[in-house]
Scaffold this motif. Structure first.
Motif, PDB file in Angstrom:
ATOM      1  N   THR A  14      10.939  16.337 -50.514  1.00 13.89           N
ATOM      2  CA  THR A  14      11.528  15.490 -49.483  1.00 13.89           C
ATOM      3  C   THR A  14      12.785  14.819 -50.018  1.00 13.89           C
ATOM      4  OG1 THR A  14       9.338  15.089 -48.572  1.00 13.89           O
ATOM      5  CG2 THR A  14      11.084  13.582 -47.906  1.00 13.89           C
ATOM      6  N   LEU A  15      13.892  15.010 -49.307  1.00 10.50           N
ATOM      7  CA  LEU A  15      15.174  14.460 -49.747  1.00 10.50           C
ATOM      8  C   LEU A  15      15.678  13.356 -48.836  1.00 10.50           C
ATOM      9  CD1 LEU A  15      16.965  17.795 -50.653  1.00 10.50           C
ATOM     10  CD2 LEU A  15      15.885  16.174 -52.203  1.00 10.50           C
ATOM     11  N   GLY A  16      15.093  13.203 -47.693  1.00  7.91           N
ATOM     12  CA  GLY A  16      15.556  12.194 -46.757  1.00  7.91           C
ATOM     13  C   GLY A  16      16.282  12.821 -45.587  1.00  7.91           C
ATOM     14  N   LYS A  17      16.771  11.974 -44.708  1.00  4.90           N
ATOM     15  CA  LYS A  17      17.459  12.441 -43.506  1.00  4.90           C
ATOM     16  C   LYS A  17      18.958  12.281 -43.665  1.00  4.90           C
ATOM     17  CE  LYS A  17      13.672  11.425 -40.406  1.00  4.90           C
ATOM     18  NZ  LYS A  17      13.327  12.561 -39.616  1.00  4.90           N
ATOM     19  N   THR A  18      19.675  13.241 -43.142  1.00  2.00           N
ATOM     20  CA  THR A  18      21.125  13.179 -43.181  1.00  2.00           C
ATOM     21  C   THR A  18      21.641  12.308 -42.039  1.00  2.00           C
ATOM     22  OG1 THR A  18      23.156  14.472 -43.204  1.00  2.00           O
ATOM     23  CG2 THR A  18      21.399  15.289 -41.797  1.00  2.00           C
ATOM     24  N   ALA A  24      22.164  20.247 -50.026  1.00  2.00           N
ATOM     25  CA  ALA A  24      21.677  18.863 -49.997  1.00  2.00           C
ATOM     26  C   ALA A  24      22.813  17.874 -50.275  1.00  2.00           C
ATOM     27  CB  ALA A  24      20.543  18.678 -51.011  1.00  2.00           C
ATOM     28  N   VAL A  51      22.284  13.886 -48.835  1.00  2.90           N
ATOM     29  CA  VAL A  51      20.926  13.417 -49.150  1.00  2.90           C
ATOM     30  C   VAL A  51      20.629  13.462 -50.652  1.00  2.90           C
ATOM     31  CG1 VAL A  51      20.015  13.966 -46.866  1.00  2.90           C
ATOM     32  CG2 VAL A  51      19.897  15.693 -48.682  1.00  2.90           C
TER      33      VAL A  51
END
Length: 135
Positions: free
Chosen positions: A36-40, A78, A83
């Motif tokens: 999980t990298l987060g939301k752009t 990414a 992110v």
């Protein structure tokens, strides 16, 4: 966008190296875990522009298992999405492999080491169809 974008080898000039599929359903990948990298903060249009650019920048015949593979593509994607980078362990095996390959290539140029390198490579790499551990 609800799609998972990836990069792989293609020797067919009509097929780009970048492709998409439903998340976790690409037929050529084995999934270990989701990172999980987060939301752009980018819009769908901005993401589309990034993908269009990457389609050009990542042709399938430019794929290199150790130096320009799907993990490198994902890390670049990414970053462009804003992110952050992938965790270091994602590309680590390819990085180690590339370093070993470079070291072996350099060692092959050193007088006296050439035969030793060939012996090591012969012991590590299968020489014929009966020498492989894989079926």
């Amino acid at each position: 966008l609800g799609l998972e974008w990836s990069y792989g080898f293609s020797d067919d000039e009509t097929r780009p190296g970048v492709s998409c599929a439903k998340p976790r359903e690409h037929p050529m990948h084995h999934y270990r875990q989701t990172v999980t990298l987060g939301k752009t903060a980018l819009s769908e249009g901005e993401i589309g522009i990034i993908i269009s650019s990457m389609l050009e920048e990542y042709p399938g015949d430019d794929y290199d298992l150790l130096r320009r593979n799907c993990c490198h593509f994902a890390d670049d994607f990414a970053l462009r999405l804003g992110v952050g980078r992938l965790p270091g362990w994602v590309c680590r095996l390819a990085t180690i492999g590339a370093g070993l390959e470079t070291a072996l290539q350099k060692a092959q140029g050193i007088p006296g080491l050439d035969s030793a390198v060939q012996r090591v490579m012969g012991a590590v790499l299968p020489q014929g169809p009966d020498d492989s551990d894989c079926e």
